[in-house]
Scaffold this motif. Structure first.
Motif, PDB file in Angstrom:
ATOM      1  N   GLY A 251       0.816  -1.213   0.000  1.00  0.00           N
ATOM      2  CA  GLY A 251       0.000   0.000   0.000  1.00  0.00           C
ATOM      3  C   GLY A 251       0.847   1.259   0.000  1.00  0.00           C
ATOM      4  O   GLY A 251       0.529   2.230  -0.707  1.00  0.00           O
ATOM      5  N   LEU A 252       1.930   1.257   0.752  1.00  0.00           N
ATOM      6  CA  LEU A 252       2.816   2.410   0.794  1.00  0.00           C
ATOM      7  C   LEU A 252       3.544   2.565  -0.533  1.00  0.00           C
ATOM      8  O   LEU A 252       3.710   3.681  -1.045  1.00  0.00           O
ATOM      9  N   ARG A 253       3.968   1.449  -1.120  1.00  0.00           N
ATOM     10  CA  ARG A 253       4.657   1.520  -2.412  1.00  0.00           C
ATOM     11  C   ARG A 253       3.720   2.031  -3.514  1.00  0.00           C
ATOM     12  O   ARG A 253       4.137   2.788  -4.394  1.00  0.00           O
ATOM     13  N   VAL A 254       2.459   1.645  -3.440  1.00  0.00           N
ATOM     14  CA  VAL A 254       1.489   2.128  -4.431  1.00  0.00           C
ATOM     15  C   VAL A 254       1.283   3.633  -4.275  1.00  0.00           C
ATOM     16  O   VAL A 254       1.243   4.380  -5.263  1.00  0.00           O
ATOM     17  N   ALA A 255       1.188   4.102  -3.025  1.00  0.00           N
ATOM     18  CA  ALA A 255       1.013   5.539  -2.788  1.00  0.00           C
ATOM     19  C   ALA A 255       2.207   6.330  -3.308  1.00  0.00           C
ATOM     20  O   ALA A 255       2.055   7.391  -3.930  1.00  0.00           O
ATOM     21  N   MET A 256       3.400   5.812  -3.100  1.00  0.00           N
ATOM     22  CA  MET A 256       4.606   6.473  -3.606  1.00  0.00           C
ATOM     23  C   MET A 256       4.625   6.472  -5.136  1.00  0.00           C
ATOM     24  O   MET A 256       5.013   7.453  -5.770  1.00  0.00           O
ATOM     25  N   THR A 257       4.159   5.390  -5.718  1.00  0.00           N
ATOM     26  CA  THR A 257       4.145   5.297  -7.179  1.00  0.00           C
ATOM     27  C   THR A 257       3.136   6.262  -7.781  1.00  0.00           C
ATOM     28  O   THR A 257       3.359   6.807  -8.873  1.00  0.00           O
ATOM     29  N   ARG A 258       2.013   6.490  -7.092  1.00  0.00           N
ATOM     30  CA  ARG A 258       1.030   7.462  -7.602  1.00  0.00           C
ATOM     31  C   ARG A 258       1.650   8.857  -7.708  1.00  0.00           C
ATOM     32  O   ARG A 258       1.358   9.607  -8.650  1.00  0.00           O
ATOM     33  N   LEU A 259       2.515   9.196  -6.783  1.00  0.00           N
ATOM     34  CA  LEU A 259       3.232  10.472  -6.874  1.00  0.00           C
ATOM     35  C   LEU A 259       4.202  10.455  -8.055  1.00  0.00           C
ATOM     36  O   LEU A 259       4.327  11.442  -8.778  1.00  0.00           O
ATOM     37  N   PHE A 260       4.873   9.334  -8.234  1.00  0.00           N
ATOM     38  CA  PHE A 260       5.804   9.185  -9.353  1.00  0.00           C
ATOM     39  C   PHE A 260       5.087   9.334 -10.695  1.00  0.00           C
ATOM     40  O   PHE A 260       5.636   9.909 -11.643  1.00  0.00           O
ATOM     41  N   LEU A 261       3.871   8.863 -10.772  1.00  0.00           N
ATOM     42  CA  LEU A 261       3.103   8.945 -12.020  1.00  0.00           C
ATOM     43  C   LEU A 261       2.764  10.387 -12.412  1.00  0.00           C
ATOM     44  O   LEU A 261       2.342  10.624 -13.543  1.00  0.00           O
ATOM     45  N   ARG A 262       2.961  11.323 -11.512  1.00  0.00           N
ATOM     46  CA  ARG A 262       2.718  12.731 -11.822  1.00  0.00           C
ATOM     47  C   ARG A 262       3.908  13.372 -12.536  1.00  0.00           C
ATOM     48  O   ARG A 262       3.788  14.482 -13.059  1.00  0.00           O
ATOM     49  N   THR A 263       5.041  12.688 -12.567  1.00  0.00           N
ATOM     50  CA  THR A 263       6.224  13.212 -13.241  1.00  0.00           C
ATOM     51  C   THR A 263       6.195  12.784 -14.704  1.00  0.00           C
ATOM     52  O   THR A 263       5.526  11.805 -15.063  1.00  0.00           O
ATOM     53  N   PRO A 264       6.931  13.478 -15.584  1.00  0.00           N
ATOM     54  CA  PRO A 264       6.941  13.077 -16.999  1.00  0.00           C
ATOM     55  C   PRO A 264       7.399  11.641 -17.223  1.00  0.00           C
ATOM     56  O   PRO A 264       6.779  10.903 -17.992  1.00  0.00           O
ATOM     57  N   ILE A 265       8.489  11.232 -16.564  1.00  0.00           N
ATOM     58  CA  ILE A 265       8.979   9.870 -16.742  1.00  0.00           C
ATOM     59  C   ILE A 265       7.997   8.873 -16.143  1.00  0.00           C
ATOM     60  O   ILE A 265       7.785   7.775 -16.689  1.00  0.00           O
ATOM     61  N   GLY A 266       7.347   9.245 -15.047  1.00  0.00           N
ATOM     62  CA  GLY A 266       6.356   8.367 -14.431  1.00  0.00           C
ATOM     63  C   GLY A 266       5.155   8.155 -15.329  1.00  0.00           C
ATOM     64  O   GLY A 266       4.652   7.031 -15.468  1.00  0.00           O
ATOM     65  N   ARG A 267       4.671   9.238 -15.950  1.00  0.00           N
ATOM     66  CA  ARG A 267       3.539   9.109 -16.876  1.00  0.00           C
ATOM     67  C   ARG A 267       3.905   8.208 -18.051  1.00  0.00           C
ATOM     68  O   ARG A 267       3.105   7.381 -18.502  1.00  0.00           O
ATOM     69  N   MET A 268       5.119   8.372 -18.552  1.00  0.00           N
ATOM     70  CA  MET A 268       5.573   7.537 -19.662  1.00  0.00           C
ATOM     71  C   MET A 268       5.570   6.064 -19.268  1.00  0.00           C
ATOM     72  O   MET A 268       5.034   5.206 -19.987  1.00  0.00           O
ATOM     73  N   MET A 269       6.151   5.758 -18.113  1.00  0.00           N
ATOM     74  CA  MET A 269       6.237   4.375 -17.679  1.00  0.00           C
ATOM     75  C   MET A 269       4.864   3.803 -17.351  1.00  0.00           C
ATOM     76  O   MET A 269       4.601   2.616 -17.607  1.00  0.00           O
ATOM     77  N   GLY A 270       3.990   4.638 -16.818  1.00  0.00           N
ATOM     78  CA  GLY A 270       2.634   4.183 -16.540  1.00  0.00           C
ATOM     79  C   GLY A 270       1.861   3.865 -17.803  1.00  0.00           C
ATOM     80  O   GLY A 270       1.147   2.859 -17.882  1.00  0.00           O
ATOM     81  N   ASP A 271       2.025   4.711 -18.811  1.00  0.00           N
ATOM     82  CA  ASP A 271       1.345   4.474 -20.092  1.00  0.00           C
ATOM     83  C   ASP A 271       1.838   3.195 -20.771  1.00  0.00           C
ATOM     84  O   ASP A 271       1.085   2.547 -21.509  1.00  0.00           O
ATOM     85  N   LEU A 272       3.105   2.853 -20.534  1.00  0.00           N
ATOM     86  CA  LEU A 272       3.720   1.722 -21.230  1.00  0.00           C
ATOM     87  C   LEU A 272       3.800   0.459 -20.391  1.00  0.00           C
ATOM     88  O   LEU A 272       4.355  -0.554 -20.854  1.00  0.00           O
ATOM     89  N   VAL A 273       3.242   0.471 -19.179  1.00  0.00           N
ATOM     90  CA  VAL A 273       3.457  -0.655 -18.268  1.00  0.00           C
ATOM     91  C   VAL A 273       2.940  -1.968 -18.833  1.00  0.00           C
ATOM     92  O   VAL A 273       3.560  -3.025 -18.672  1.00  0.00           O
ATOM     93  N   SER A 274       1.814  -1.953 -19.520  1.00  0.00           N
ATOM     94  CA  SER A 274       1.277  -3.196 -20.069  1.00  0.00           C
ATOM     95  C   SER A 274       2.233  -3.799 -21.100  1.00  0.00           C
ATOM     96  O   SER A 274       2.485  -5.012 -21.107  1.00  0.00           O
ATOM     97  N   MET A 275       2.798  -2.946 -21.958  1.00  0.00           N
ATOM     98  CA  MET A 275       3.765  -3.411 -22.945  1.00  0.00           C
ATOM     99  C   MET A 275       5.035  -3.920 -22.270  1.00  0.00           C
ATOM    100  O   MET A 275       5.633  -4.915 -22.706  1.00  0.00           O
ATOM    101  N   THR A 276       5.445  -3.258 -21.218  1.00  0.00           N
ATOM    102  CA  THR A 276       6.629  -3.679 -20.477  1.00  0.00           C
ATOM    103  C   THR A 276       6.440  -5.076 -19.902  1.00  0.00           C
ATOM    104  O   THR A 276       7.353  -5.914 -19.940  1.00  0.00           O
ATOM    105  N   LEU A 277       5.257  -5.335 -19.390  1.00  0.00           N
ATOM    106  CA  LEU A 277       4.979  -6.648 -18.811  1.00  0.00           C
ATOM    107  C   LEU A 277       4.918  -7.734 -19.888  1.00  0.00           C
ATOM    108  O   LEU A 277       5.352  -8.871 -19.660  1.00  0.00           O
ATOM    109  N   ASP A 278       4.397  -7.393 -21.055  1.00  0.00           N
ATOM    110  CA  ASP A 278       4.433  -8.349 -22.176  1.00  0.00           C
ATOM    111  C   ASP A 278       5.873  -8.730 -22.496  1.00  0.00           C
ATOM    112  O   ASP A 278       6.190  -9.901 -22.725  1.00  0.00           O
ATOM    113  N   GLU A 279       6.717  -7.719 -22.542  1.00  0.00           N
ATOM    114  CA  GLU A 279       8.127  -7.942 -22.856  1.00  0.00           C
ATOM    115  C   GLU A 279       8.808  -8.767 -21.767  1.00  0.00           C
ATOM    116  O   GLU A 279       9.600  -9.684 -22.064  1.00  0.00           O
ATOM    117  N   THR A 280       8.494  -8.467 -20.518  1.00  0.00           N
ATOM    118  CA  THR A 280       9.083  -9.203 -19.409  1.00  0.00           C
ATOM    119  C   THR A 280       8.673 -10.670 -19.447  1.00  0.00           C
ATOM    120  O   THR A 280       9.492 -11.566 -19.193  1.00  0.00           O
TER     121      THR A 280
END
Length: 278
Positions: free
Chosen positions: A163-192
């Motif tokens: 829960g704490l890690r998710v809350a921290m990640t929500r803040l990260f998603l407000r940054t440009p790099i965070g938004r990019m990684m959030g938008d691409l997370v599904s593709m990243t998981l396919d690749e993984t």
């Protein structure tokens, strides 16, 4: 910027900078070429650096469904042929693509940094189903939080409550790099998932005849070190190095402690036929 025609007829936008021998960069899974601009600039006085977005990212065309990785290799082949380059840098998931391509493409020198290559189960994968479920449920913050902890096993933050890690990640998603990684997370998981499906002994890569530099950061997960050592022993012209005071994003930060060993590797004279291993 130049447009290169891919095997399937879709144009690939290649962004080039610098002068000298060509190096093609295959970027990591959760980002675009935007985060590699500093790296390209650091090499531009000695090499022509070619950046292109892999499918489904930035100015690239749509990615194949289901994802098999073959389209990534085909696109790299098209970029190499168009630019006349035989030098490649692969980072993270892009390292897996580049190493796969080296089994069949005319790559002379290949430098990998924190390449996402699983050798004999050395990379953790138990976290992947939970991250996939979160992404499928439309919760990128939870998906990224699970992914970060699953990959970065060496970090203290990975031991925090979810829960704490998710809350921290929500803040990260407000940054440009965070938004990019959030938008691409599904593709990243396919690749993984594809990378883990390709897990096996290092000997499966013994057919790579390119000169290979396997680099990883001293501040990153320890499985990169053991994996690189196994790969270096399996490939005929490979060696492994550890970059001090460097994490997974060191290639994006382009510190000289990483840039210079890569520049030395690509700038070294080709081995003479007299000294070549038969």
């Amino acid at each position: 910027m130049e447009l290169v025609m891919a095997r399937d007829g879709v144009p690939i936008a290649v962004h080039s900078t610098g002068t000298g021998p060509g190096i093609v960069v295959v970027h990591g899974g959760g980002v675009t070429i935007d985060v590699y601009q500093r790296f390209a600039a650091a090499l531009a006085d000695r090499f022509t650096v070619h950046l292109y977005n892999r499918r489904g990212r930035g100015d690239a065309g749509p990615r194949e469904v289901p994802y098999t990785g073959s389209q990534d290799v085909d696109d790299l082949a098209a970029v190499l042929a168009h630019t006349g380059s035989s030098y490649v840098v692969g980072h993270s998931g892009g390292g897996f693509v580049a190493l796969s391509a080296a089994l069949r493409l005319p790559i002379a020198r290949l430098a990998l940094y924190d390449a996402a290559v699983s050798v004999d189960g050395n990379t953790p994968s138990a976290w992947l189903p939970a991250a996939r479920a979160a992404a499928d449920a439309g919760d990128p913050a939870r998906a990224l939080a699970i992914t970060a902890a699953g990959i970065n096993t060496h970090q203290a933050a990975s031991k925090l409550p979810l829960g704490l890690r998710v809350a921290m990640t929500r803040l990260f998603l407000r940054t440009p790099i965070g938004r990019m990684m959030g938008d691409l997370v599904s593709m990243t998981l396919d690749e993984t998932a594809l990378i883990h499906a390709a897990d096996g002994p290092a000997s499966r890569w013994s057919g790579v005849t390119a000169e290979v530099l396997l680099a990883c950061g001293a501040d990153g997960p320890p499985y990169y070190v053991t994996g690189n050592e196994a790969l270096a022993a399996a490939m005929p012209q490979a060696r492994a190095i550890v970059i001090p005071r460097s994490g997974h994003d060191a290639i994006n930060r382009a510190h000289p402690r990483l840039v210079e060993p890569l520049a030395d590797f690509f700038g070294a004279p080709a081995p003479s036929r007299d000294n070549a291993t038969p």
